[in-house]
Design an enzyme around this catalytic site. Structure first.
Site, PDB file in Angstrom:
ATOM      1  N   ASP A  71      -4.359  -0.592  -5.168  1.00  0.00           N
ATOM      2  CA  ASP A  71      -2.991  -0.346  -4.685  1.00  0.00           C
ATOM      3  C   ASP A  71      -1.997  -1.427  -5.104  1.00  0.00           C
ATOM      4  O   ASP A  71      -0.819  -1.152  -5.292  1.00  0.00           O
ATOM      5  CB  ASP A  71      -2.953  -0.084  -3.173  1.00  0.00           C
ATOM      6  N   HIS A  72      -2.467  -2.658  -5.265  1.00  0.00           N
ATOM      7  CA  HIS A  72      -1.594  -3.781  -5.659  1.00  0.00           C
ATOM      8  C   HIS A  72      -2.455  -5.009  -5.815  1.00  0.00           C
ATOM      9  O   HIS A  72      -3.652  -4.969  -5.547  1.00  0.00           O
ATOM     10  CB  HIS A  72      -0.490  -4.016  -4.612  1.00  0.00           C
ATOM     11  N   THR A 102       0.829  -1.219   0.000  1.00  0.00           N
ATOM     12  CA  THR A 102       0.000   0.000   0.000  1.00  0.00           C
ATOM     13  C   THR A 102       0.856   1.260   0.000  1.00  0.00           C
ATOM     14  O   THR A 102       0.573   2.215  -0.733  1.00  0.00           O
ATOM     15  CB  THR A 102      -0.900   0.068   1.257  1.00  0.00           C
ATOM     16  N   HIS A 146      -8.733  -6.464   2.407  1.00  0.00           N
ATOM     17  CA  HIS A 146      -7.332  -6.825   2.655  1.00  0.00           C
ATOM     18  C   HIS A 146      -7.261  -8.320   2.923  1.00  0.00           C
ATOM     19  O   HIS A 146      -8.142  -8.876   3.583  1.00  0.00           O
ATOM     20  CB  HIS A 146      -6.799  -6.034   3.864  1.00  0.00           C
TER      21      HIS A 146
END
Ligand code: GP9
Ligand code: MN
Length: 401
Positions: free
Chosen positions: A254-255, A80, A195
């Site tokens: 973010d990824h 992040t 997450h």
């Protein structure tokens, strides 16, 4: 060091693309809300699971926005925070560690600071302790005037799951602050519910999990859907607050979310085998830029780029002078830019080839090509990372170039 700068500048100039003049200043003086969509990958966009849309709100939003569908994840171990670093600096994060930790004293030429200097109120919202990823040090250093963290939120057992405050509650509580901050503002918001390991209470499931051998893959869908819902609420509340019309929204993944070790089960969902080239293609993140009033210009862009290309795009839209920044990225709206992205593991993507794990693939049909076909892109990618690393390791922005 002057010599270093000359080679680095020559590299940047060699691949530079003129920012699209049609959009210069299109969002000048507008507020900016930039949302980090935790672990949201491109493959969920405009797709369904068990017949249900995974991101109904984002899909709707895309119809009225610039949507970049070929943006590759360039984060490294700093996940992040690496993405935040790229959004703020248009430099690559490092091959090892989180640059937020390892190079928090470097001189940078960040976007938030540039905006602060023109009178923007710059702030960040994230419901985690601000020492995490050294954000308490990095945020002021990057030009955030203030930031809201764990202690600024009311967190209870009911409104949290997994890593903490649920995204919907996060959005609602953040909006109470956003209503009060002076305009124009630049606000980043970091979501958290989607997450790993994608835990979510059944009452927050808007869609059913997928059904495969991997709980991670299965659970990923309802948590993405939950974050999508939080975005709907963000937009609704921005409208209610009378802030929507004068705000540019930038949403980015973010990824990656699903690690390679789960690709066999993901492949079951995708309906195709995840070969090495497809594995690179899976590592794409959505980037959506929404400017109220510009719905007519809405478009899906297939230009190949990465996280580092977002900041130069924003610099042009905001009408800020680009010469104040050393950026490795290039305006995503530029009509001149060629298709190129390099990932932190050295994988390369152009419109023609994908190079990964020492193999060169035809980007359109996945055929394995002789390595010569990838050499040009490979050398460019090596230089990109090498020069960007040099800037960071040598703290070269100390020297005015
Ligand atoms: C932590 C959050 C998640 O504050 O940003 O970090 P990640 O594990 O995705 O890097
Ligand atoms: Mn993350």
């Amino acid at each position: 060091d002057r010599e270093d700068w000359e080679t680095i500048q020559a590299h940047i100039d060699k691949y530079a693309a003129e920012p699209n003049p049609q959009f210069t200043g299109a969002a000048e003086d507008m507020n900016v809300v930039m949302v980090s969509l935790e672990s949201v990958e491109s493959f969920v966009i405009n797709e369904t699971v068990n017949g249900e849309e995974i991101t109904p709100f984002l899909n709707e939003l895309i119809e009225d926005s610039f949507y970049f569908e070929n943006i590759y994840d360039q984060a490294g171990q700093g996940k992040t925070s690496d993405a935040e670093f790229m959004m703020s600096n248009s430099l690559y994060p490092l091959g090892r560690g989180a640059v937020f930790h390892t190079h928090d004293e470097n001189i940078y030429t960040p976007l938030p600071r540039a905006l602060k200097e023109t009178g923007y109120h710059t702030t960040s919202f994230h419901a985690n302790v601000d020492t995490f990823y050294n954000r308490n040090v990095m945020y002021p250093h990057l030009g955030f005037k203030d930031h809201y963290e764990l202690d600024d939120y009311e967190i209870t057992d009911e409104n949290s799951v997994g890593w903490g405050l649920k995204d919907i509650d996060f959005v609602k509580q953040s909006m109470e602050y956003i209503r009060e901050i002076p305009e124009p503002f630049y606000a980043t918001m970091l979501t958290l519910t989607n997450h790993f390991p994608y835990e979510l209470d059944p009452e927050d499931h808007y869609i059913k999990p997928y059904d495969s051998e991997s709980d991670i893959v299965n659970r990923y869908f309802p948590t993405v859907r939950y974050t999508d819902e939080a975005m709907r609420i963000l937009f609704d509340e921005m409208k209610e607050a009378g802030l929507y019309e004068n705000t540019m929204f930038v949403l980015y993944g973010d990824h990656y979310g699903i690690a390679e070790s789960h690709y066999e089960d993901l492949s079951d969902y995708l309906g195709y085998e995840v070969t090495d080239d497809e594995s690179v293609k899976l590592d794409r993140v959505p980037v959506i830029i929404h400017i109220p009033g510009m719905e007519e210009e809405a478009k899906i862009f297939d230009t190949v780029g990465g996280h580092i290309d977002v900041m130069p795009t924003l610099i042009n839209l905001l009408g800020l002078p680009e010469e104040n920044h050393v950026m490795f990225g290039r305006d995503l709206l530029s009509e001149e830019r060629d298709d190129f992205a390099v990932q932190r593991d050295g994988s390369l993507i152009t419109d023609e080839v994908i190079y990964t794990k020492e193999t060169c693939f035809n980007a359109s049909n996945g055929d394995i090509l002789s390595v010569e076909n990838c050499i040009e892109a490979f050398e460019r990618g090596e230089n990109e990372l090498f020069y960007s690393d040099k800037v960071i390791y040598g703290d070269l922005l100390r020297f005015p170039n």
